[in-house]
Design a protein around this motif. Sequence first.
Motif, PDB file in Angstrom:
ATOM      1  N   ARG A  59       5.608   4.598  10.150  1.00  0.00           N
ATOM      2  CA  ARG A  59       5.709   5.762   9.259  1.00  0.00           C
ATOM      3  C   ARG A  59       6.323   5.414   7.906  1.00  0.00           C
ATOM      4  N   GLY A  60       6.323   4.132   7.573  1.00  0.00           N
ATOM      5  CA  GLY A  60       6.838   3.714   6.277  1.00  0.00           C
ATOM      6  C   GLY A  60       5.698   3.311   5.355  1.00  0.00           C
ATOM      7  N   VAL A  61       6.039   2.620   4.265  1.00  0.00           N
ATOM      8  CA  VAL A  61       5.039   2.099   3.338  1.00  0.00           C
ATOM      9  C   VAL A  61       4.717   0.668   3.764  1.00  0.00           C
ATOM     10  N   VAL A  62       3.505   0.453   4.200  1.00  0.00           N
ATOM     11  CA  VAL A  62       3.094  -0.881   4.645  1.00  0.00           C
ATOM     12  C   VAL A  62       2.598  -1.665   3.437  1.00  0.00           C
ATOM     13  N   LEU A  63       3.135  -2.871   3.277  1.00  0.00           N
ATOM     14  CA  LEU A  63       2.857  -3.687   2.102  1.00  0.00           C
ATOM     15  C   LEU A  63       2.238  -5.018   2.496  1.00  0.00           C
ATOM     16  N   MET A  64       1.233  -5.424   1.768  1.00  0.00           N
ATOM     17  CA  MET A  64       0.664  -6.766   1.882  1.00  0.00           C
ATOM     18  C   MET A  64       0.802  -7.400   0.515  1.00  0.00           C
ATOM     19  N   GLY A  65       1.600  -8.472   0.423  1.00  0.00           N
ATOM     20  CA  GLY A  65       1.909  -9.033  -0.881  1.00  0.00           C
ATOM     21  C   GLY A  65       1.747 -10.528  -0.962  1.00  0.00           C
ATOM     22  N   VAL A  66       1.611 -11.018  -2.201  1.00  0.00           N
ATOM     23  CA  VAL A  66       1.524 -12.447  -2.496  1.00  0.00           C
ATOM     24  C   VAL A  66       2.450 -12.747  -3.662  1.00  0.00           C
ATOM     25  N   LEU A  67       2.798 -14.005  -3.822  1.00  0.00           N
ATOM     26  CA  LEU A  67       3.577 -14.414  -4.986  1.00  0.00           C
ATOM     27  C   LEU A  67       2.658 -14.546  -6.183  1.00  0.00           C
ATOM     28  N   ASP A  68       3.137 -14.086  -7.320  1.00  0.00           N
ATOM     29  CA  ASP A  68       2.417 -14.204  -8.583  1.00  0.00           C
ATOM     30  C   ASP A  68       3.423 -14.718  -9.596  1.00  0.00           C
ATOM     31  N   GLY A  69       3.525 -16.039  -9.692  1.00  0.00           N
ATOM     32  CA  GLY A  69       4.561 -16.640 -10.531  1.00  0.00           C
ATOM     33  C   GLY A  69       5.926 -16.386  -9.919  1.00  0.00           C
ATOM     34  N   THR A  70       6.815 -15.768 -10.675  1.00  0.00           N
ATOM     35  CA  THR A  70       8.156 -15.461 -10.180  1.00  0.00           C
ATOM     36  C   THR A  70       8.235 -14.055  -9.589  1.00  0.00           C
ATOM     37  N   HIS A  71       7.090 -13.395  -9.496  1.00  0.00           N
ATOM     38  CA  HIS A  71       7.050 -12.022  -9.011  1.00  0.00           C
ATOM     39  C   HIS A  71       6.204 -11.890  -7.756  1.00  0.00           C
ATOM     40  N   VAL A  72       6.243 -10.714  -7.191  1.00  0.00           N
ATOM     41  CA  VAL A  72       5.412 -10.370  -6.041  1.00  0.00           C
ATOM     42  C   VAL A  72       4.377  -9.356  -6.504  1.00  0.00           C
ATOM     43  N   ARG A  73       3.142  -9.577  -6.074  1.00  0.00           N
ATOM     44  CA  ARG A  73       2.071  -8.619  -6.356  1.00  0.00           C
ATOM     45  C   ARG A  73       1.574  -8.046  -5.032  1.00  0.00           C
ATOM     46  N   TYR A  74       1.509  -6.728  -4.961  1.00  0.00           N
ATOM     47  CA  TYR A  74       1.041  -6.081  -3.735  1.00  0.00           C
ATOM     48  C   TYR A  74      -0.462  -5.842  -3.816  1.00  0.00           C
ATOM     49  N   VAL A  75      -1.188  -6.461  -2.908  1.00  0.00           N
ATOM     50  CA  VAL A  75      -2.640  -6.303  -2.884  1.00  0.00           C
ATOM     51  C   VAL A  75      -3.056  -5.144  -1.991  1.00  0.00           C
ATOM     52  N   GLU A  76      -2.107  -4.616  -1.216  1.00  0.00           N
ATOM     53  CA  GLU A  76      -2.385  -3.435  -0.399  1.00  0.00           C
ATOM     54  C   GLU A  76      -1.102  -2.668  -0.158  1.00  0.00           C
ATOM     55  N   GLN A  77      -1.208  -1.333  -0.203  1.00  0.00           N
ATOM     56  CA  GLN A  77      -0.101  -0.435   0.107  1.00  0.00           C
ATOM     57  C   GLN A  77      -0.676   0.759   0.868  1.00  0.00           C
ATOM     58  N   LEU A  78      -0.178   0.968   2.079  1.00  0.00           N
ATOM     59  CA  LEU A  78      -0.615   2.106   2.883  1.00  0.00           C
ATOM     60  C   LEU A  78       0.584   3.001   3.164  1.00  0.00           C
ATOM     61  N   TYR A  79       0.399   4.329   3.004  1.00  0.00           N
ATOM     62  CA  TYR A  79       1.537   5.230   3.159  1.00  0.00           C
ATOM     63  C   TYR A  79       1.042   6.652   3.380  1.00  0.00           C
ATOM     64  N   ARG A  80       1.942   7.480   3.883  1.00  0.00           N
ATOM     65  CA  ARG A  80       1.654   8.893   4.098  1.00  0.00           C
ATOM     66  C   ARG A  80       1.806   9.662   2.781  1.00  0.00           C
ATOM     67  N   GLY A  81       1.197  10.840   2.746  1.00  0.00           N
ATOM     68  CA  GLY A  81       1.203  11.623   1.525  1.00  0.00           C
ATOM     69  C   GLY A  81       2.584  11.951   1.014  1.00  0.00           C
ATOM     70  N   GLU A  82       3.530  12.198   1.925  1.00  0.00           N
ATOM     71  CA  GLU A  82       4.867  12.576   1.480  1.00  0.00           C
ATOM     72  C   GLU A  82       5.626  11.436   0.803  1.00  0.00           C
ATOM     73  N   LEU A  83       5.089  10.215   0.917  1.00  0.00           N
ATOM     74  CA  LEU A  83       5.734   9.072   0.268  1.00  0.00           C
ATOM     75  C   LEU A  83       5.054   8.706  -1.048  1.00  0.00           C
ATOM     76  N   SER A  84       4.125   9.526  -1.487  1.00  0.00           N
ATOM     77  CA  SER A  84       3.362   9.215  -2.706  1.00  0.00           C
ATOM     78  C   SER A  84       4.262   9.041  -3.926  1.00  0.00           C
ATOM     79  N   ASP A  85       5.200   9.955  -4.123  1.00  0.00           N
ATOM     80  CA  ASP A  85       6.071   9.864  -5.298  1.00  0.00           C
ATOM     81  C   ASP A  85       6.887   8.579  -5.279  1.00  0.00           C
ATOM     82  N   TYR A  86       7.373   8.232  -4.094  1.00  0.00           N
ATOM     83  CA  TYR A  86       8.160   7.000  -3.961  1.00  0.00           C
ATOM     84  C   TYR A  86       7.320   5.777  -4.307  1.00  0.00           C
TER      85      TYR A  86
END
Length: 261
Positions: free
Chosen positions: A107-134
């Motif tokens: 029931r959280g925000v599921v993240l699939m991420g990779v490194l992009d230089g010194t940062h993380v880039r999320y290639v997928e984010q799955l979440y419920r409607g009530e978490l949209s603002d977050y």
Amino acid sequence: MIAEPLPKLETAAGRPLRRALALMEVLARADGPMSLSDLARRTGEPKSSVHRILGVLTDLNLAAQADGGFVVGGYLSDMTRHSDHGRAEQLRRALTPLLMDLQDRTRGVVLMGVLDGTHVRYVEQLYRGELSDYVQSQPLLQPASATATGHALLAFRTDLLDRVDEFAACTGTSPTRLLVDLQSVRKRGIAVVTKNSAHGGAAVAMPVRIGDDRPFISLGVAYPGRIDLPRTTLALRRAVATAGAIATAQSCGPVEQRPAG
């Protein structure tokens, strides 16, 4: 709607390269093959110049002829296919049912991420409607040293000691403190960030092991508030194990996609 021609670069430094890149950009945005006349009109360049540039681009496989026109060649796609982001994009579709199951379990925000230089880039984010603002308040590109996803991947980098100062500097973190944290992640195989300046909440993440290769993707779960760590960790471990099996077997042929656990 007819797009305005790209500006001419008559006096710009590196004019030949810039003209070639302008052509590549037009081809990349096109819905299908573009004729020589279309390309000349879109770039504002003479047809003779466009023809000459296309000759070079096709020789390099940066452009290709198709259906009486020109399209982007295979060189760039072949190159990006082997990047971490490109490989993750190829896996995303195969892992989507698994990620949906993980979201349902946690029931959280599921993240699939990779490194992009010194940062993380999320290639997928799955979440419920009530978490949209977050979710929408969070950038898709975040400092690796400030996220659970980043920690899960940084811990297994072979060049970590050489670049730890660079990674730490993005958030003002002490390099020594970051190394200690990452050593713990490497030992436990899981990264937990409970006071996350990047997510604005809590997150847990694990690297996905694909054969003997260095992990290049991470799966994680983030929450805007407190995290049920035992429950989330159990679900995440199962998902990561299944994701690793799917990714490892993918190159051998079709893989049955089943929810974890």
